[in-house]
Design a protein around this motif. Structure first.
Motif, PDB file in Angstrom:
ATOM      1  N   GLU A  27       0.833  -1.205   0.000  1.00  0.00           N
ATOM      2  CA  GLU A  27       0.000   0.000   0.000  1.00  0.00           C
ATOM      3  C   GLU A  27       0.867   1.254   0.000  1.00  0.00           C
ATOM      4  O   GLU A  27       0.523   2.249  -0.653  1.00  0.00           O
ATOM      5  CB  GLU A  27      -0.942  -0.003   1.202  1.00  0.00           C
ATOM      6  N   MET A  28       1.982   1.204   0.704  1.00  0.00           N
ATOM      7  CA  MET A  28       2.914   2.342   0.684  1.00  0.00           C
ATOM      8  C   MET A  28       3.442   2.573  -0.732  1.00  0.00           C
ATOM      9  O   MET A  28       3.540   3.715  -1.186  1.00  0.00           O
ATOM     10  CB  MET A  28       4.078   2.099   1.648  1.00  0.00           C
ATOM     11  N   SER A  29       3.768   1.501  -1.425  1.00  0.00           N
ATOM     12  CA  SER A  29       4.256   1.622  -2.798  1.00  0.00           C
ATOM     13  C   SER A  29       3.185   2.223  -3.695  1.00  0.00           C
ATOM     14  O   SER A  29       3.461   3.120  -4.501  1.00  0.00           O
ATOM     15  CB  SER A  29       4.673   0.255  -3.350  1.00  0.00           C
ATOM     16  N   VAL A  30       1.961   1.739  -3.547  1.00  0.00           N
ATOM     17  CA  VAL A  30       0.854   2.263  -4.357  1.00  0.00           C
ATOM     18  C   VAL A  30       0.622   3.732  -4.030  1.00  0.00           C
ATOM     19  O   VAL A  30       0.475   4.563  -4.940  1.00  0.00           O
ATOM     20  CB  VAL A  30      -0.431   1.428  -4.137  1.00  0.00           C
ATOM     21  N   LEU A  31       0.602   4.083  -2.757  1.00  0.00           N
ATOM     22  CA  LEU A  31       0.386   5.474  -2.356  1.00  0.00           C
ATOM     23  C   LEU A  31       1.486   6.382  -2.892  1.00  0.00           C
ATOM     24  O   LEU A  31       1.214   7.508  -3.323  1.00  0.00           O
ATOM     25  CB  LEU A  31       0.283   5.591  -0.835  1.00  0.00           C
ATOM     26  N   THR A  32       2.704   5.908  -2.873  1.00  0.00           N
ATOM     27  CA  THR A  32       3.804   6.700  -3.423  1.00  0.00           C
ATOM     28  C   THR A  32       3.547   7.018  -4.893  1.00  0.00           C
ATOM     29  O   THR A  32       3.723   8.162  -5.325  1.00  0.00           O
ATOM     30  CB  THR A  32       5.143   5.939  -3.283  1.00  0.00           C
ATOM     31  N   LEU A  33       3.110   6.032  -5.637  1.00  0.00           N
ATOM     32  CA  LEU A  33       2.847   6.239  -7.061  1.00  0.00           C
ATOM     33  C   LEU A  33       1.609   7.105  -7.281  1.00  0.00           C
ATOM     34  O   LEU A  33       1.584   7.931  -8.204  1.00  0.00           O
ATOM     35  CB  LEU A  33       2.735   4.892  -7.766  1.00  0.00           C
ATOM     36  N   VAL A  34       0.610   6.961  -6.432  1.00  0.00           N
ATOM     37  CA  VAL A  34      -0.562   7.843  -6.504  1.00  0.00           C
ATOM     38  C   VAL A  34      -0.121   9.281  -6.280  1.00  0.00           C
ATOM     39  O   VAL A  34      -0.534  10.195  -6.988  1.00  0.00           O
ATOM     40  CB  VAL A  34      -1.643   7.433  -5.466  1.00  0.00           C
ATOM     41  N   SER A  35       0.762   9.479  -5.304  1.00  0.00           N
ATOM     42  CA  SER A  35       1.227  10.836  -4.992  1.00  0.00           C
ATOM     43  C   SER A  35       2.069  11.433  -6.111  1.00  0.00           C
ATOM     44  O   SER A  35       2.248  12.642  -6.177  1.00  0.00           O
ATOM     45  CB  SER A  35       2.008  10.850  -3.670  1.00  0.00           C
ATOM     46  N   GLY A  37       1.087  11.078  -9.165  1.00  0.00           N
ATOM     47  CA  GLY A  37       0.116  11.372 -10.196  1.00  0.00           C
ATOM     48  C   GLY A  37      -0.162  10.246 -11.178  1.00  0.00           C
ATOM     49  O   GLY A  37      -0.812  10.460 -12.202  1.00  0.00           O
ATOM     50  N   LEU A  38       0.299   9.032 -10.879  1.00  0.00           N
ATOM     51  CA  LEU A  38       0.070   7.917 -11.785  1.00  0.00           C
ATOM     52  C   LEU A  38      -1.367   7.417 -11.689  1.00  0.00           C
ATOM     53  O   LEU A  38      -1.979   7.474 -10.621  1.00  0.00           O
ATOM     54  CB  LEU A  38       1.034   6.767 -11.482  1.00  0.00           C
ATOM     55  N   THR A  39      -1.881   6.910 -12.798  1.00  0.00           N
ATOM     56  CA  THR A  39      -3.214   6.319 -12.837  1.00  0.00           C
ATOM     57  C   THR A  39      -3.135   4.885 -12.327  1.00  0.00           C
ATOM     58  O   THR A  39      -2.048   4.315 -12.209  1.00  0.00           O
ATOM     59  CB  THR A  39      -3.766   6.297 -14.271  1.00  0.00           C
ATOM     60  N   ASN A  40      -4.301   4.287 -12.072  1.00  0.00           N
ATOM     61  CA  ASN A  40      -4.320   2.884 -11.644  1.00  0.00           C
ATOM     62  C   ASN A  40      -3.648   2.001 -12.684  1.00  0.00           C
ATOM     63  O   ASN A  40      -2.900   1.089 -12.341  1.00  0.00           O
ATOM     64  CB  ASN A  40      -5.752   2.407 -11.413  1.00  0.00           C
ATOM     65  N   ARG A  41      -3.898   2.257 -13.946  1.00  0.00           N
ATOM     66  CA  ARG A  41      -3.304   1.452 -15.017  1.00  0.00           C
ATOM     67  C   ARG A  41      -1.776   1.570 -14.996  1.00  0.00           C
ATOM     68  O   ARG A  41      -1.065   0.578 -15.107  1.00  0.00           O
ATOM     69  CB  ARG A  41      -3.845   1.893 -16.369  1.00  0.00           C
ATOM     70  N   GLN A  42      -1.272   2.792 -14.851  1.00  0.00           N
ATOM     71  CA  GLN A  42       0.180   2.994 -14.812  1.00  0.00           C
ATOM     72  C   GLN A  42       0.804   2.328 -13.591  1.00  0.00           C
ATOM     73  O   GLN A  42       1.879   1.742 -13.673  1.00  0.00           O
ATOM     74  CB  GLN A  42       0.501   4.495 -14.814  1.00  0.00           C
ATOM     75  N   ILE A  43       0.116   2.411 -12.457  1.00  0.00           N
ATOM     76  CA  ILE A  43       0.606   1.767 -11.236  1.00  0.00           C
ATOM     77  C   ILE A  43       0.623   0.260 -11.419  1.00  0.00           C
ATOM     78  O   ILE A  43       1.581  -0.419 -11.036  1.00  0.00           O
ATOM     79  CB  ILE A  43      -0.255   2.172 -10.018  1.00  0.00           C
ATOM     80  N   ALA A  44      -0.426  -0.273 -12.023  1.00  0.00           N
ATOM     81  CA  ALA A  44      -0.517  -1.715 -12.259  1.00  0.00           C
ATOM     82  C   ALA A  44       0.660  -2.198 -13.095  1.00  0.00           C
ATOM     83  O   ALA A  44       1.289  -3.213 -12.776  1.00  0.00           O
ATOM     84  CB  ALA A  44      -1.839  -2.054 -12.946  1.00  0.00           C
ATOM     85  N   VAL A  45       0.980  -1.468 -14.146  1.00  0.00           N
ATOM     86  CA  VAL A  45       2.106  -1.854 -15.011  1.00  0.00           C
ATOM     87  C   VAL A  45       3.413  -1.780 -14.234  1.00  0.00           C
ATOM     88  O   VAL A  45       4.230  -2.699 -14.278  1.00  0.00           O
ATOM     89  CB  VAL A  45       2.152  -0.951 -16.270  1.00  0.00           C
ATOM     90  N   GLU A  51      -5.074  -4.196 -12.746  1.00  0.00           N
ATOM     91  CA  GLU A  51      -5.653  -2.883 -12.496  1.00  0.00           C
ATOM     92  C   GLU A  51      -6.705  -2.942 -11.375  1.00  0.00           C
ATOM     93  O   GLU A  51      -6.797  -2.027 -10.557  1.00  0.00           O
ATOM     94  CB  GLU A  51      -6.272  -2.346 -13.788  1.00  0.00           C
ATOM     95  N   GLY A  52      -7.465  -4.023 -11.324  1.00  0.00           N
ATOM     96  CA  GLY A  52      -8.452  -4.195 -10.255  1.00  0.00           C
ATOM     97  C   GLY A  52      -7.792  -4.312  -8.894  1.00  0.00           C
ATOM     98  O   GLY A  52      -8.309  -3.798  -7.896  1.00  0.00           O
ATOM     99  N   THR A  53      -6.644  -4.960  -8.848  1.00  0.00           N
ATOM    100  CA  THR A  53      -5.898  -5.093  -7.595  1.00  0.00           C
ATOM    101  C   THR A  53      -5.444  -3.724  -7.108  1.00  0.00           C
ATOM    102  O   THR A  53      -5.556  -3.394  -5.923  1.00  0.00           O
ATOM    103  CB  THR A  53      -4.688  -6.025  -7.786  1.00  0.00           C
ATOM    104  N   VAL A  54      -4.959  -2.912  -8.029  1.00  0.00           N
ATOM    105  CA  VAL A  54      -4.535  -1.555  -7.668  1.00  0.00           C
ATOM    106  C   VAL A  54      -5.732  -0.768  -7.156  1.00  0.00           C
ATOM    107  O   VAL A  54      -5.634  -0.050  -6.155  1.00  0.00           O
ATOM    108  CB  VAL A  54      -3.861  -0.837  -8.858  1.00  0.00           C
ATOM    109  N   ARG A  55      -6.875  -0.897  -7.835  1.00  0.00           N
ATOM    110  CA  ARG A  55      -8.093  -0.202  -7.413  1.00  0.00           C
ATOM    111  C   ARG A  55      -8.449  -0.607  -5.972  1.00  0.00           C
ATOM    112  O   ARG A  55      -8.809   0.240  -5.148  1.00  0.00           O
ATOM    113  CB  ARG A  55      -9.226  -0.521  -8.378  1.00  0.00           C
ATOM    114  N   ASN A  56      -8.312  -1.893  -5.666  1.00  0.00           N
ATOM    115  CA  ASN A  56      -8.585  -2.362  -4.302  1.00  0.00           C
ATOM    116  C   ASN A  56      -7.598  -1.777  -3.299  1.00  0.00           C
ATOM    117  O   ASN A  56      -7.987  -1.392  -2.186  1.00  0.00           O
ATOM    118  CB  ASN A  56      -8.553  -3.890  -4.241  1.00  0.00           C
ATOM    119  N   TYR A  57      -6.323  -1.729  -3.680  1.00  0.00           N
ATOM    120  CA  TYR A  57      -5.323  -1.120  -2.793  1.00  0.00           C
ATOM    121  C   TYR A  57      -5.650   0.347  -2.538  1.00  0.00           C
ATOM    122  O   TYR A  57      -5.577   0.828  -1.407  1.00  0.00           O
ATOM    123  CB  TYR A  57      -3.913  -1.221  -3.389  1.00  0.00           C
TER     124      TYR A  57
END
Length: 97
Positions: A27-35, A37-45, A51-57
């Motif tokens: 979740e920290m990794s995902v939050l870092t990427l959200v911060s 400005g990455l989209t769920n798709r970009q984070i997933a890659v 992409e659904g997993t990222v959405r859940n995170y």
């Protein structure tokens, strides 16, 4: 003076760590990427996730931080210096070279 500054630094680090205490490392990794400005798709890659997993995170992160949306989560992360807690990924370092 040095002792006072060292104590202030320790308190500041403890405050930053406490801000993210409920989040898992993923979740920290995902939050870092959200911060960043990455989209769920970009984070997933980037994290090799669906992409659904990222959405859940992201949903889990919003709940744990008590924020309403990605923008608030990103602002919270930046305000609490998430970049100091999560080291840059290898691909980020390659971009700097």
């Amino acid at each position: 003076t040095a002792t006072v500054f060292a104590e202030m630094r320790k308190m500041n680090e403890a405050q930053h760590n406490a801000a993210f205490a409920d989040l898992t490392p993923q979740e920290m990794s995902v939050l870092t990427l959200v911060s960043q400005g990455l989209t769920n798709r970009q984070i997933a890659v980037k994290l090799y996730l669906g992409e659904g997993t990222v959405r859940n995170y992201v949903s889990s992160i919003l709940g744990k931080l008590g924020v309403a949306n990605r923008a608030e989560a990103a602002a919270f992360a930046v305000k609490n210096n998430i970049h100091e807690l999560v080291p840059p990924s290898d691909s980020d370092e390659d971009k700097r070279k």
